[in-house]
Design a protein around this motif. Structure first.
Motif, PDB file in Angstrom:
ATOM      1  N   LYS A 105       0.853  -1.189   0.000  1.00  0.00           N
ATOM      2  CA  LYS A 105       0.000   0.000   0.000  1.00  0.00           C
ATOM      3  C   LYS A 105       0.889   1.239   0.000  1.00  0.00           C
ATOM      4  N   GLU A 130      -4.829   5.745   0.355  1.00  0.00           N
ATOM      5  CA  GLU A 130      -3.790   4.791  -0.024  1.00  0.00           C
ATOM      6  C   GLU A 130      -4.211   4.054  -1.286  1.00  0.00           C
ATOM      7  N   ASP A 132      -3.357   0.401  -3.578  1.00  0.00           N
ATOM      8  CA  ASP A 132      -2.697  -0.903  -3.613  1.00  0.00           C
ATOM      9  C   ASP A 132      -1.915  -1.005  -4.919  1.00  0.00           C
TER      10      ASP A 132
END
Length: 239
Positions: A105, A130, A132
């Motif tokens: 992340k 955030e 991924d």
């Protein structure tokens, strides 16, 4: 991303008792796992760990961990803190290879002042903090910059609008990262409505006042009549 040198020792005493013993000696209990190997309990000098990572920016630090003569490239996957003292309680090291991609992340960093905020008084809302991503360990960025300066009120930035070299973003392409919404304004009633409400309310008060006065006057009249009748009866009695 630079690889940070770090050293540690194997922990022979395991469990909660072993972890407390390590902390009492100024060391951080940790575990090294991954890459198809058995987990290894280790301990890191707390002061050495603090000094090693003091200059690191962003998340996902990668270390070259030396333990009892062996060296392991590892990602610091998790850090547990004491909720009161904020001292580090435990570390998780994931053994990785610099030539194999991993999933992590990465924080989103919004840059620029949106037009809708500057000119229209709008509010910038961050939806995703955030993202991924999948990439080589050495390509992990400290953060992902997203320019929002061009956004007007009602505009948004989506995952599909972000392009990063050597990085694959795993989030849904239609996910919203940030948006500019209209300012919140308290609705005020027009002056005409306020005047109309006042005009409707005042006569009720006046009418009620007049009614009270009339009832009071009628009551006084009855009392006066009773007194006069009483006086006449008393005079007749005297005669």
């Amino acid at each position: 991303m630079a690889v940070i040198p770090l050293s540690g020792t194997r922990r022979e005493s395991l469990g909660k008792g072993g972890a407390r013993k390590a902390r009492a000696a100024g060391r951080i209990p940790a575990v090294l796992y991954g890459h198809g190997e058995q987990p290894v309990a280790v301990a890191i000098e707390a002061r050495a760990f603090d000094l090693a990572l003091r200059g690191h920016k962003g998340g996902n630090p990668i270390v070259n961990l030396a333990v009892n003569g062996g060296e392991f490239t590892a990602l610091i996957r998790d850090v547990q803190y004491d909720p009161i003292s904020h001292a580090i309680l435990h570390l998780d090291f994931q053994h990785i290879s610099l030539t194999e991609t991993i999933e992590v992340k990465v924080a989103v960093a919004l840059t620029g002042l949106p037009l809708g905020v500057k000119d229209g008084g709008g509010i910038l809302e961050t939806i995703l903090r955030e993202l991924d991503v999948r990439c080589l360990p050495t390509a992990i960025p400290a953060s992902i910059s997203v320019d929002v300066s061009h956004l007007n009120i009602g505009d948004s930035v989506h995952v599909r609008n972000i392009a990063m070299p050597d990085i694959t973003i795993l989030n849904d392409l239609d996910e919203t990262v940030a948006t500019v919404v209209p300012p919140t304004v308290m609705e005020e009633k027009p002056a005409e409505e306020v005047v109309a409400e006042t005009a409707t309310t005042e006569p009720e008060v006046i009418t009620k006042g007049k009614k009270d006065e009339e009832e009071a006057a009628a009551g006084e009249g009855k009392d006066k009549e009773k007194k006069e009748e009483k006086g006449k009866k008393e005079e007749k009695g005297k005669k």
